[in-house]
Design an enzyme around this catalytic site. Structure first.
Site, short mmCIF file in Angstrom:
data_model
loop_
_atom_site.label_atom_id
_atom_site.label_comp_id
_atom_site.label_asym_id
_atom_site.label_seq_id
_atom_site.Cartn_x
_atom_site.Cartn_y
_atom_site.Cartn_z
N ARG A 299 16.07 10.97 -0.16
CA ARG A 299 15.54 10.87 1.19
C ARG A 299 16.61 11.41 2.15
O ARG A 299 17.79 11.44 1.83
CB ARG A 299 15.20 9.42 1.54
CG ARG A 299 14.12 8.81 0.65
CD ARG A 299 13.84 7.37 1.06
NE ARG A 299 12.77 6.77 0.25
CZ ARG A 299 12.96 6.08 -0.85
NH1 ARG A 299 14.21 5.89 -1.30
NH2 ARG A 299 11.95 5.57 -1.52
N LYS B 124 16.03 2.57 0.26
CA LYS B 124 14.86 1.89 0.80
C LYS B 124 14.58 0.62 0.01
O LYS B 124 14.59 0.63 -1.22
CB LYS B 124 13.65 2.83 0.72
CG LYS B 124 12.42 2.33 1.46
CD LYS B 124 11.34 3.36 1.48
CE LYS B 124 10.12 2.87 2.26
NZ LYS B 124 9.05 3.90 2.30
N HIS C 131 11.28 16.06 4.07
CA HIS C 131 10.66 15.21 3.05
C HIS C 131 9.79 16.02 2.11
O HIS C 131 9.52 15.58 0.98
CB HIS C 131 9.84 14.11 3.72
CG HIS C 131 9.75 12.85 2.91
ND1 HIS C 131 10.84 12.04 2.66
CD2 HIS C 131 8.70 12.27 2.27
CE1 HIS C 131 10.47 11.02 1.91
NE2 HIS C 131 9.19 11.13 1.66
N ARG D 115 11.57 16.63 -1.06
CA ARG D 115 11.52 15.49 -1.99
C ARG D 115 10.19 15.47 -2.73
O ARG D 115 10.14 15.21 -3.94
CB ARG D 115 11.75 14.20 -1.22
CG ARG D 115 11.63 12.91 -2.03
CD ARG D 115 12.03 11.74 -1.15
NE ARG D 115 11.45 10.50 -1.59
CZ ARG D 115 12.02 9.65 -2.45
NH1 ARG D 115 13.19 9.95 -2.97
NH2 ARG D 115 11.43 8.52 -2.77
N HIS E 99 10.95 4.52 -6.34
CA HIS E 99 9.72 3.84 -5.97
C HIS E 99 9.66 2.47 -6.65
O HIS E 99 9.95 2.34 -7.83
CB HIS E 99 8.50 4.66 -6.40
CG HIS E 99 8.29 5.88 -5.57
ND1 HIS E 99 7.49 6.94 -5.97
CD2 HIS E 99 8.78 6.23 -4.35
CE1 HIS E 99 7.49 7.87 -5.03
NE2 HIS E 99 8.27 7.47 -4.04
N TYR F 129 1.59 12.04 -7.04
CA TYR F 129 2.03 13.38 -7.44
C TYR F 129 1.29 13.89 -8.67
O TYR F 129 1.55 15.01 -9.12
CB TYR F 129 3.53 13.38 -7.72
CG TYR F 129 4.35 13.02 -6.51
CD1 TYR F 129 4.44 13.88 -5.42
CD2 TYR F 129 5.04 11.81 -6.44
CE1 TYR F 129 5.18 13.55 -4.30
CE2 TYR F 129 5.77 11.46 -5.32
CZ TYR F 129 5.84 12.33 -4.25
OH TYR F 129 6.57 12.00 -3.14
#
Length: 355
Positions: A168, A193, A299, A302, A325, A334
């Site tokens: 990120r 995150k 982003h 990414r 994640h 994805y």
């Protein structure tokens, strides 16, 4: 010296003596301490719970908007009806995104639960902003190459890390020297995150240029030390535990800013990391120069990282770990790449009308 004595405040109390009231002068006690202002209490509570500065800024912003929305009434005088009206206006009148409305809701729940000690009931009648299901914009490998060729210096290295390691933007900006291991080709992401750490790869395509960049950053740090500066901000209370760690090379930013600043609380002359807007602006200009018809941002690199890994046959759990994640369902977005490449689903029209 009678003339220099300070007047002492008195209060008068009534006492009874055989049915008659007598007034006795008594010295007044110290004034009661003032209660901190509401927003100061919110900031203190957020910092005590180790919320990030961005979350603190966002929560204070939404609480202010909530107060002004209701004519500057104090939140203690309001409740679920006022919260519902404010959040509904965000969705209906301001047409904010679902994530924006949820952020405002979380800020108000924190205010009432943690600051005012009030548990709000279920917000009946709340109009929820719809959360659209968008597929991420993904660049092809040739488009990535074209964009990166328009960049140079630190923005190019950072964009390469966004695409080559799936970082990120803020994770890339906040990299410290100790988190990049050139020997094992690994990058450790600290406090990402969700306050989670993870490990990702150091791309070989960036290794040589990044090594040279780090050497230039070391020379800059040496000049800062010679000038009486060389400090960086340390996470949490490490600055108190290790008073001199802020000047150590291991804690320096991989991508330092160009200017020094003075920290008012410590008096230290510090150097912050490169601001994320520098990279955002550089990538935007690179996309325009490349002539792409896609709306690509930092982003997007990414997203392209994850998509290209799946195209190469890597399993989705590996991609999930590299991206950081929490739930694999987030990474499942994805899987739209299954409709691309040599193993893509073939349209029946292509069989009826072969090209």
């Amino acid at each position: 010296m009678v003339g220099t004595q300070r007047a002492v405040p008195f209060r008068y109390a009534a006492t009874s003596c055989r049915g008659r009231a007598r007034w006795i002068a008594r010295e007044a006690g110290p004034p009661a301490p003032q209660q901190p202002r509401l927003l100061d209490r919110v900031r203190a509570a957020l910092r005590a719970r180790h919320y990030s500065r961005r979350t603190e800024k966002a929560y204070v912003h939404w609480i202010k908007r909530y107060i002004f929305f209701h004519g500057k009434r104090h939140p203690a005088e309001m409740g679920a009806a006022e919260v519902t009206a404010f959040l509904t206006a965000l969705a209906v009148r301001d047409r904010v995104a679902a994530s924006t409305q949820n952020q405002a809701l979380n800020a108000l729940l924190f205010l009432y639960r943690e600051i005012l000690g009030v548990e709000l009931p279920w917000l009946d009648g709340l109009v929820r902003a719809k959360r659209p299901q968008h597929l991420p914009t993904v660049l092809t490998r040739e488009e990535v190459r074209t964009v990166l060729e328009q960049l140079d210096r630190a923005p190019r290295l950072m964009a390469l890390l966004l695409y080559g390691a799936g970082l990120r933007l803020l994770e890339c900006c906040r990299l410290r020297i100790k988190d990049v291991d050139f020997a094992t080709n690994q990058i450790t992401i600290r406090d990402g995150k969700g306050s989670k750490d993870r490990v990702t790869m150091l791309p070989r395509a960036v290794k040589i240029d990044l090594t040279r960049h780090v050497e230039r950053a070391r020379a800059l740090h040496q000049r800062d030390l010679a000038a009486g500066a060389g400090w960086v901000e340390l996470p949490w209370a490490l600055g108190r535990k290790y008073p001199n760690a802020g000047r150590e090379w291991a804690w320096q930013w991989v991508f330092p800013a160009t200017r020094l600043y003075g920290d008012p609380s410590t008096g230290q002359r510090r150097r912050h990391h490169l601001h994320e807007s520098v990279v955002q602006r550089a990538v935007r200009e690179a996309v325009l120069k490349a002539g792409l018809a896609k709306k690509a941002t930092c982003h997007t690199l990414r997203h392209s990282f994850a998509t290209h890994l799946l195209e190469d046959g890597h399993d989705i759990r590996t991609v999930q770990e590299l991206l950081g994640h929490q739930d694999v369902s987030t990474t499942m977005i994805y899987t739209h790449v299954l409709n691309r490449g040599p193993a893509a689903v073939r349209s029946p029209a292509d069989r009826v009308f072969p090209a």
